[in-house]
Design a protein around this motif. Structure first.
Motif, PDB file in Angstrom:
ATOM      1  N   THR A   7       0.833  -1.209   0.000  1.00 28.57           N
ATOM      2  CA  THR A   7       0.000   0.000   0.000  1.00 28.57           C
ATOM      3  C   THR A   7       0.862   1.251   0.000  1.00 28.57           C
ATOM      4  N   VAL A   8       1.879   1.277   0.858  1.00 28.52           N
ATOM      5  CA  VAL A   8       2.778   2.423   0.909  1.00 28.52           C
ATOM      6  C   VAL A   8       3.545   2.543  -0.398  1.00 28.52           C
ATOM      7  N   ALA A   9       3.944   1.415  -0.981  1.00 29.00           N
ATOM      8  CA  ALA A   9       4.652   1.444  -2.260  1.00 29.00           C
ATOM      9  C   ALA A   9       3.781   2.049  -3.354  1.00 29.00           C
ATOM     10  N   ILE A  19      -9.585   6.107  12.166  1.00 27.67           N
ATOM     11  CA  ILE A  19     -10.708   5.916  11.252  1.00 27.67           C
ATOM     12  C   ILE A  19     -11.927   6.690  11.734  1.00 27.67           C
ATOM     13  N   GLY A  20     -12.186   6.662  13.041  1.00 25.69           N
ATOM     14  CA  GLY A  20     -13.299   7.434  13.576  1.00 25.69           C
ATOM     15  C   GLY A  20     -13.125   8.922  13.373  1.00 25.69           C
ATOM     16  N   ASP A  21     -11.915   9.419  13.562  1.00 24.86           N
ATOM     17  CA  ASP A  21     -11.660  10.853  13.350  1.00 24.86           C
ATOM     18  C   ASP A  21     -11.887  11.242  11.901  1.00 24.86           C
ATOM     19  N   CYS A  35      -2.755  -1.402   8.079  1.00 29.04           N
ATOM     20  CA  CYS A  35      -3.347  -0.276   8.816  1.00 29.04           C
ATOM     21  C   CYS A  35      -3.437   0.955   7.922  1.00 29.04           C
ATOM     22  N   VAL A  36      -2.389   1.206   7.148  1.00 31.52           N
ATOM     23  CA  VAL A  36      -2.413   2.330   6.207  1.00 31.52           C
ATOM     24  C   VAL A  36      -3.539   2.136   5.196  1.00 31.52           C
ATOM     25  N   ALA A  37      -3.722   0.900   4.716  1.00 30.98           N
ATOM     26  CA  ALA A  37      -4.785   0.627   3.745  1.00 30.98           C
ATOM     27  C   ALA A  37      -6.161   0.886   4.350  1.00 30.98           C
ATOM     28  N   LEU A  38      -6.369   0.493   5.615  1.00 32.79           N
ATOM     29  CA  LEU A  38      -7.657   0.742   6.267  1.00 32.79           C
ATOM     30  C   LEU A  38      -7.937   2.234   6.399  1.00 32.79           C
ATOM     31  N   ILE A  39      -6.922   2.997   6.782  1.00 29.66           N
ATOM     32  CA  ILE A  39      -7.107   4.443   6.928  1.00 29.66           C
ATOM     33  C   ILE A  39      -7.378   5.071   5.566  1.00 29.66           C
ATOM     34  N   ALA A  40      -6.722   4.569   4.518  1.00 33.55           N
ATOM     35  CA  ALA A  40      -6.999   5.074   3.171  1.00 33.55           C
ATOM     36  C   ALA A  40      -8.434   4.769   2.753  1.00 33.55           C
ATOM     37  N   GLN A  41      -8.950   3.595   3.138  1.00 32.51           N
ATOM     38  CA  GLN A  41     -10.348   3.277   2.852  1.00 32.51           C
ATOM     39  C   GLN A  41     -11.286   4.236   3.582  1.00 32.51           C
ATOM     40  N   HIS A  54      -5.643  14.740   3.070  1.00 33.37           N
ATOM     41  CA  HIS A  54      -4.268  14.453   2.673  1.00 33.37           C
ATOM     42  C   HIS A  54      -3.695  13.486   3.715  1.00 33.37           C
ATOM     43  N   LEU A  55      -3.176  12.362   3.279  1.00 37.45           N
ATOM     44  CA  LEU A  55      -2.542  11.389   4.167  1.00 37.45           C
ATOM     45  C   LEU A  55      -1.031  11.580   4.109  1.00 37.45           C
ATOM     46  N   VAL A  56      -0.437  11.917   5.248  1.00 36.84           N
ATOM     47  CA  VAL A  56       1.002  12.127   5.361  1.00 36.84           C
ATOM     48  C   VAL A  56       1.564  11.025   6.252  1.00 36.84           C
ATOM     49  N   LEU A  57       2.552  10.300   5.765  1.00 37.02           N
ATOM     50  CA  LEU A  57       3.248   9.286   6.550  1.00 37.02           C
ATOM     51  C   LEU A  57       4.619   9.838   6.926  1.00 37.02           C
ATOM     52  N   LEU A  58       5.030   9.563   8.156  1.00 35.74           N
ATOM     53  CA  LEU A  58       6.350  10.024   8.592  1.00 35.74           C
ATOM     54  C   LEU A  58       6.860   9.142   9.721  1.00 35.74           C
ATOM     55  N   SER A  59       8.132   9.260  10.001  1.00 33.76           N
ATOM     56  CA  SER A  59       8.713   8.582  11.165  1.00 33.76           C
ATOM     57  C   SER A  59       9.436   9.603  12.020  1.00 33.76           C
TER      58      SER A  59
END
Length: 707
Positions: free
Chosen positions: A210-212, A390-392, A431-437, A447-452
């Motif tokens: 999903t991230v790829a 997901i609720g947010d 988890c990323v895929a669920l949030i994208a759904q 906008h979905l931002v991923l970071l570490s």
């Protein structure tokens, strides 16, 4: 049938035309209810054939048809009780420790099943207490699985499934949250460095598909470089509150109060947040309609759950454990999470035994509470935080920041590139895929931002490599006796603090780790603390921050003993003449105030940014008398953690200092190198301004954000 469909049916009865599509929608909803009911009935019949203490027939026996009818009555009654009574039972248990609720869910669900069986005429339904709990759990999972399967090709049903995952009390978003102005979801994948992420998304079969896919289509990947203190406390405090000034490590000793500040303790986290707000003059990144989930700090969010800095609060929207109650309000969640928790325990034990039998190295102890902590981080915390996000999103909140700590916890004990961590990465990708759904079903674009927050460096521990701990080496340098046995101190992992809060355990007092009898007199031993491969040495006898000359008078051999040790890369001390100085082996020095170098530069193996980040940390009021960074292998990036970790972070060396930021390409690209967590905060602030229309804000159009 859902409430919206029922209202549309009533409108049609009053004479107004009802579109055929609405009738079809209502019929589809009714069909789904019947199918889920049938699945529950079938599950009940099968269990009655398997479990000896579970009966759906009279003592004289009944036909299979009569048994099926009895099961249908029981399944229907159980479903009604779950829909009508369950939410009130959960609300009545808000004072119960959060993880204890997961156990009570099974007992309460079993009680509801027992009531449902009691309602069957002629006493045909009966089950023992333990059997009722088992049957209720299986029925909840079967119903949930059936609903999920039916929702795959139905967008409306998929949205309802996501709402149930987020908690049955998900609010309906108001007009302000349905405006079409894009929101932002910041998802922190704790401890995954830039190089590790690149490895996980490359190749024909990436570990994180999903991230790829995001990186290949809609997102850009940018590295950013941490401060010297490459750990969650410093990084997340700066990202959420704009300042990590005077945060020298994950834990440090403050002489004026004789206390140790530990980032994953609720009281310490609350104090660090208070200091950061005072320095920045801003409540935080999430102050405007924001939510903070699973973090150390709130970021000023009005809604915060599973956040350590508010663990003691009880105000509306500010209960640290509230996310657990929302998640466990569905019995199916409790059953799935319990099964996954047990599976993770078995997986960890098997992986630890396999590593020991294979004599794979380096290794650290994986016993004690670690299997439970790992299962909590990789199952409970992951699932609850994901559901909260997901609720947010479905409620249309403007900004959400969440932290998933699973990879970081496993990498500490298994290594950053191990097979164990690859499995964790695959589950985080889901988890990323669920949030994208959920974003696809949200009332506004996102906008979905991923970071570490940092990376991880690998290597044998300092103690394993050299046969003694840093504390023992300091005692030798000070001419003090070395105890025959040394105490194991809790490692700097965020999951331990989160688990303690979830269990409603009282906070342990944070005291300097020195021997109690010695602390009663004036001759107090050094306080030695570790933060990954960064060590902090304080001399309580000396007031304020002791300079180099004072330390050499007090302990003449200490600095030389440390600097000449092969496992130590450099020391930071304050020189009365030259200011902050990095000391290395063979009398080498790097005088940070002037840039003057004596001999070989001790900071050279740590890269071109080392001098700047060490100079900054040297100015912190609570920097230790002596700051110690382990050595690094320039070819492999291996370091030596002063804690019991083979994957570590906290200092300089290897991949721990290079994190990642993955952002949508519709947002502005970060300019230049991102150096320091405070720079990341400024970038996230800029993106917030871009997505909010107003004076001086370059808003991203809703149609462009949706694409």
């Amino acid at each position: 049938m859902p409430g919206a469909d029922w209202g549309q049916w009533q409108t049609g009865r009053k004479g107004r035309s009802v579109p055929v599509t609405r009738w079809r929608s209502g019929g589809a909803a009714l069909l789904r209810v019947l199918i889920v009911w049938a699945a529950g009935t079938a599950t009940m019949v099968l269990l009655s054939l398997v479990l000896p203490d579970f009966h759906l027939q009279s003592a004289d026996g009944d036909s299979l048809t009569r048994i099926g009818a009895t099961a249908a009555l029981g399944a229907g009654a159980f479903g009604l009780l779950n829909a009508l009574v369950w939410p009130w039972l959960v609300r009545a248990l808000l004072l119960v420790p959060a993880l204890a609720l997961g156990s009570l869910v099974f007992l309460l669900n079993g009680s509801l099943l027992w009531l449902a069986l009691s309602a069957i005429p002629d006493g045909r339904g009966s089950a023992g207490p333990t059997t009722a709990v088992v049957v209720a759990a299986f029925m909840s999972v079967a119903s949930s699985a059936t609903s999920t399967f039916l929702a795959v090709r139905d967008p409306g049903a998929q949205g309802r499934r996501l709402r149930r995952m987020a908690g049955r009390r998900a609010a309906r978003p108001g007009p302000a949250r349905q405006s079409g102005v894009p929101g932002l979801v910041f998802l922190q994948l704790d401890g995954i460095g830039y190089r590790r992420l690149v490895d996980a998304i490359e190749g024909e079969r990436p570990e994180m598909p999903t991230v790829a896919a995001l990186c290949a289509t809609t997102h850009r990947l940018t590295p950013w470089y941490t401060d010297w203190s490459s750990q969650t406390g410093a990084a997340q405090l700066a990202i959420l509150h704009g300042s990590n000034e005077d945060v020298p490590a994950f834990r440090w000793y403050e002489k004026e109060t004789d206390e140790v500040i530990v980032s994953n303790r609720p009281s310490s986290a609350a104090e660090l947040q208070r200091r950061a707000v005072g320095r920045s003059g801003s409540p935080g990144l999430l102050a405007q309609d924001g939510a903070s989930r699973g973090n150390l700090f709130t970021g000023g969010a009005g809604q915060a759950a599973l956040v350590l800095s508010i663990a003691a609060r009880r105000g509306r929207g500010q209960r640290s454990r509230a996310g657990y109650f929302a998640y466990f309000s569905d019995p199916a969640h409790a059953a799935r999470t319990a099964a996954s928790f047990l599976a993770e325990l078995v997986r960890e034990v098997g992986q630890a035994v396999r590593a020991r039998l294979a004599k794979a190295g380096p290794r650290v102890s994986r016993g004690g509470l670690y299997p439970l902590i790992r299962a909590f981080a990789t199952v409970v915390q992951r699932d609850v935080v994901t559901a909260a996000v997901i609720g947010d999103v479905l409620n249309g909140r403007t900004s959400v920041y969440a932290d998933l700590v699973a990879y970081d916890e496993v990498a500490h004990h298994s290594g950053p590139d191990s097979r164990d961590t690859r499995q964790v990465l695959a589950r985080l990708d889901r988890c990323v895929a669920l949030i994208a759904q959920a974003i696809a079903h949200a009332p506004r674009p996102y906008h979905l931002v991923l970071l570490s927050d940092h990376g991880q460096s690998h290597g044998e521990t300092f103690e394993s490599a050299y046969g003694h701990t840093l504390e023992e080496l300091v005692r030798i340098g000070c001419g003090r006796p070395v105890p025959r046995t040394h105490r194991r101190h809790e490692t700097g992992a965020e999951a331990r603090g989160a688990a303690r809060v979830a269990l409603h355990r009282p906070e342990r007092p944070a005291q300097p780790p020195t021997v109690a009898p010695e602390r009663t007199g004036r001759d107090r031993p050094p306080v030695v603390l570790a933060s990954g491969n960064l060590g902090l040495i304080s001399l309580p006898e000396l007031p304020g921050r002791a300079d180099r000359q004072t330390i050499e008078r007090h302990c003449p051999a200490l600095l030389r003993t440390l600097a000449e040790h092969p496992g130590i890369g450099f020391l930071l001390v304050h020189d009365a003449r030259h200011g902050p100085v990095a000391l290395g082996a063979g009398g080498s020095e790097h005088r940070l105030a002037t840039g003057e170098i004596v001999g070989e530069d001790p900071l050279a193996p740590f890269g071109p940014r080392a001098a700047a980040v060490v100079r900054r940390a040297a100015g912190f009021p609570h920097a230790a008398d002596i700051m110690v960074n382990s050595s690094v292998d320039p070819d492999t990036g291996e370091v030596h953690a002063f804690e019991d970790q083979i994957g570590c972070h906290g200092g300089l060396g290897g991949e721990q200092s290079r994190a990642f930021l993955m952002s949508p390409r519709v947002l502005s690209a970060p300019e230049g190198d991102l150096s320091g967590a405070e720079a990341v905060h400024r970038v996230l602030r800029q993106w917030q301004h871009e997505t909010r229309p107003g004076p001086g804000a370059d808003a991203v159009p809703a149609s462009r954000a949706a694409r």
